[in-house]
Design an enzyme around this catalytic site. Sequence first.
Site, PDB file in Angstrom:
ATOM      1  CB  ILE A 162      -0.991  -0.028   1.184  1.00 44.46           C
ATOM      2  CG1 ILE A 162      -1.900  -1.267   1.068  1.00 44.46           C
ATOM      3  CG2 ILE A 162      -1.829   1.247   1.219  1.00 44.46           C
ATOM      4  CD1 ILE A 162      -2.717  -1.578   2.308  1.00 44.46           C
ATOM      5  NE  ARG A 243      -5.381  -3.452  11.423  1.00 45.43           N
ATOM      6  CZ  ARG A 243      -5.895  -3.530  10.197  1.00 45.43           C
ATOM      7  NH1 ARG A 243      -6.211  -2.430   9.540  1.00 45.43           N
ATOM      8  NH2 ARG A 243      -6.110  -4.710   9.623  1.00 45.43           N
ATOM      9  CD  GLU A 272     -10.650   1.090  14.003  1.00 47.70           C
ATOM     10  OE1 GLU A 272      -9.727   1.603  13.381  1.00 47.70           O
ATOM     11  OE2 GLU A 272     -11.290   0.114  13.575  1.00 47.70           O
ATOM     12  CG  HIS A 290     -11.025   0.343   9.826  1.00 41.40           C
ATOM     13  ND1 HIS A 290     -10.419  -0.305  10.882  1.00 41.40           N
ATOM     14  CD2 HIS A 290     -10.414  -0.110   8.707  1.00 41.40           C
ATOM     15  CE1 HIS A 290      -9.481  -1.117  10.409  1.00 41.40           C
ATOM     16  NE2 HIS A 290      -9.459  -1.018   9.086  1.00 41.40           N
TER      17      HIS A 290
HETATM   18  N1  LIG Z   1      -7.539   1.146   6.853  1.00 44.88           N
HETATM   19  C1  LIG Z   1      -7.769   0.014   6.237  1.00 44.88           C
HETATM   20  O1  LIG Z   1      -8.909  -0.320   5.948  1.00 44.88           O
HETATM   21  C2  LIG Z   1      -6.625  -0.865   5.833  1.00 44.88           C
HETATM   22  C3  LIG Z   1      -6.740  -1.621   4.662  1.00 44.88           C
HETATM   23  C4  LIG Z   1      -5.676  -2.422   4.280  1.00 44.88           C
HETATM   24  C5  LIG Z   1      -4.520  -2.471   5.066  1.00 44.88           C
HETATM   25  N2  LIG Z   1      -4.443  -1.730   6.198  1.00 44.88           N
HETATM   26  C6  LIG Z   1      -3.212  -1.774   7.016  1.00 44.88           C
HETATM   27  O2  LIG Z   1      -2.120  -1.487   6.163  1.00 44.88           O
HETATM   28  C7  LIG Z   1      -1.031  -2.315   6.546  1.00 44.88           C
HETATM   29  C8  LIG Z   1      -0.077  -2.468   5.375  1.00 44.88           C
HETATM   30  O3  LIG Z   1      -0.631  -3.304   4.371  1.00 44.88           O
HETATM   31  P1  LIG Z   1       0.278  -3.794   3.134  1.00 44.88           P
HETATM   32  O4  LIG Z   1      -0.528  -4.725   2.319  1.00 44.88           O
HETATM   33  O5  LIG Z   1       0.939  -2.626   2.497  1.00 44.88           O
HETATM   34  O6  LIG Z   1       1.383  -4.619   3.957  1.00 44.88           O
HETATM   35  P2  LIG Z   1       2.887  -4.909   3.530  1.00 44.88           P
HETATM   36  O7  LIG Z   1       3.327  -6.042   4.405  1.00 44.88           O
HETATM   37  O8  LIG Z   1       3.000  -5.055   2.043  1.00 44.88           O
HETATM   38  O9  LIG Z   1       3.664  -3.567   3.950  1.00 44.88           O
HETATM   39  C9  LIG Z   1       4.002  -3.245   5.247  1.00 44.88           C
HETATM   40  C10 LIG Z   1       5.393  -2.616   5.229  1.00 44.88           C
HETATM   41  O10 LIG Z   1       5.698  -2.143   6.529  1.00 44.88           O
HETATM   42  C11 LIG Z   1       7.067  -2.424   6.783  1.00 44.88           C
HETATM   43  N3  LIG Z   1       7.376  -2.411   8.198  1.00 44.88           N
HETATM   44  C12 LIG Z   1       7.260  -3.410   9.102  1.00 44.88           C
HETATM   45  N4  LIG Z   1       7.685  -3.001  10.312  1.00 44.88           N
HETATM   46  C13 LIG Z   1       8.083  -1.725  10.153  1.00 44.88           C
HETATM   47  C14 LIG Z   1       8.632  -0.768  11.049  1.00 44.88           C
HETATM   48  N5  LIG Z   1       8.865  -1.066  12.341  1.00 44.88           N
HETATM   49  N6  LIG Z   1       8.935   0.469  10.564  1.00 44.88           N
HETATM   50  C15 LIG Z   1       8.715   0.755   9.254  1.00 44.88           C
HETATM   51  N7  LIG Z   1       8.208  -0.119   8.369  1.00 44.88           N
HETATM   52  C16 LIG Z   1       7.898  -1.336   8.817  1.00 44.88           C
HETATM   53  C17 LIG Z   1       7.299  -3.776   6.114  1.00 44.88           C
HETATM   54  O11 LIG Z   1       8.682  -4.032   5.884  1.00 44.88           O
HETATM   55  C18 LIG Z   1       6.488  -3.614   4.834  1.00 44.88           C
HETATM   56  O12 LIG Z   1       7.277  -3.098   3.775  1.00 44.88           O
HETATM   57  C19 LIG Z   1      -1.691  -3.617   7.003  1.00 44.88           C
HETATM   58  O13 LIG Z   1      -0.888  -4.325   7.920  1.00 44.88           O
HETATM   59  C20 LIG Z   1      -2.989  -3.161   7.627  1.00 44.88           C
HETATM   60  O14 LIG Z   1      -2.880  -3.055   9.025  1.00 44.88           O
HETATM   61  C21 LIG Z   1      -5.479  -0.933   6.598  1.00 44.88           C
END
Ligand SMILES: NC(=O)c1ccc[n+]([C@@H]2O[C@H](COP(=O)([O-])OP(=O)(O)OC[C@H]3O[C@@H](n4cnc5c(N)ncnc54)[C@H](O)[C@@H]3O)[C@@H](O)[C@H]2O)c1
Length: 331
Positions: A162, A243, A272, A290
């Site tokens: 994302i 989150r 939430e 959300h």
């Molecule tokens: N609001 C919503 O409705 C919604 C929808 C989809 C996803 N999300 C959230 O978005 C998050 C990301 O989704 P994604 O598909 O891109 O996941 P992803 O696993 O592709 O990307 C997450 C990134 O965060 C990095 N990361 C991990 N720990 C870290 C840290 N301590 N500091 C910096 N970076 C760090 C990882 O290396 C990875 O590149 C999900 O875990 C979810 O909680 C929210």
Amino acid sequence: MTPGSSRPAVLISRLLPEAAIELARSRSEVDAYTVDAAMPRAELLARLRGKQGLICVISEAIDQALLDACPDLRVVSNVAVGYNNVDVAACTRRGVVVTNTPDVLTDTTADFAWALLMATARRVAEADRYVREGRFRQWEYMLLLGGDVHGKTLGVVGFGRIGRAMARRAQGFGMRVLYQDAVAADAAAERELHATRTDLATLLRESDFVSLHTPLIPETRHLINARSLRTMKKTAYLVNAARGPVVDEAALVRALREGWIAGAGIDVFEDEPKVHPGLIGLPNVVLAPHIASASFETRLKMATLAVENCLAVLEGKTPPTPVNPEVLNRA
Ligand SMILES: NC(=O)c1ccc[n+]([C@@H]2O[C@H](COP(=O)([O-])OP(=O)(O)OC[C@H]3O[C@@H](n4cnc5c(N)ncnc54)[C@H](O)[C@@H]3O)[C@@H](O)[C@H]2O)c1
């Protein structure tokens, strides 16, 4: 298996699109909760007992107590990419496969995070309220001035699926992209997205927009706190569609109230569905319940993928998107 049936038994703990439920019904005995609200915990445990599959959403805590109460469970299929509601280690110890729904929601979530970014900078929600309240009596030169988006610096915290989709959108706005991630992206991705990796402090100091896309894990809880908010520019905006607990909400209220930053767009909250009361009265924050992945198409894709994951495990196949694949490799 349910008594008298050779098909596996699956609980779907939330109202999902009918087509996804039908897919589950075609290959398993389905007990589907038909309410679009969190299933009461006691009911969840009672209805899950004796079943092999669970298709759930992030409001369900999948913890040791649930696993102890439901020893027949073989798969927890979360209808979300984030799985901070699941104790994956406990599931792995017990041989329960955990799956999530990555990729299918990436662009929809980034679209919404971008919408929050735009709405916050250009004061869309305030403008809407202004018109509805009958206050638009004449055109005013200095009315509802906002910050420009094009040509500015976007700081992406968590440069995964994302986060990179946000960087892609930033290209169309001629923005400079900084990112911070626990892992460096490969050079080709950095080149394609014109993105530069920095440490968090530099990103916070230099970005006009800071957008959060990390998972919720112990290392990212309150990653954005009073100190980080004070590091940001007074003219900068924060977007959180990751989150809630990644941001210290009380500190954010102070930052918005006292002008440490210009504004924020928030899709997720620390506790939430409760929202910090301090956020409600502030004009410089756009709030959403959300819904970043909530498009018709994507919610159907997520539910369908979750059903496919669940059925694959129960049919002895490899699910498309497992979180703890090591369980599959056990005899
Ligand atoms: N609001 C919503 O409705 C919604 C929808 C989809 C996803 N999300 C959230 O978005 C998050 C990301 O989704 P994604 O598909 O891109 O996941 P992803 O696993 O592709 O990307 C997450 C990134 O965060 C990095 N990361 C991990 N720990 C870290 C840290 N301590 N500091 C910096 N970076 C760090 C990882 O290396 C990875 O590149 C999900 O875990 C979810 O909680 C929210």
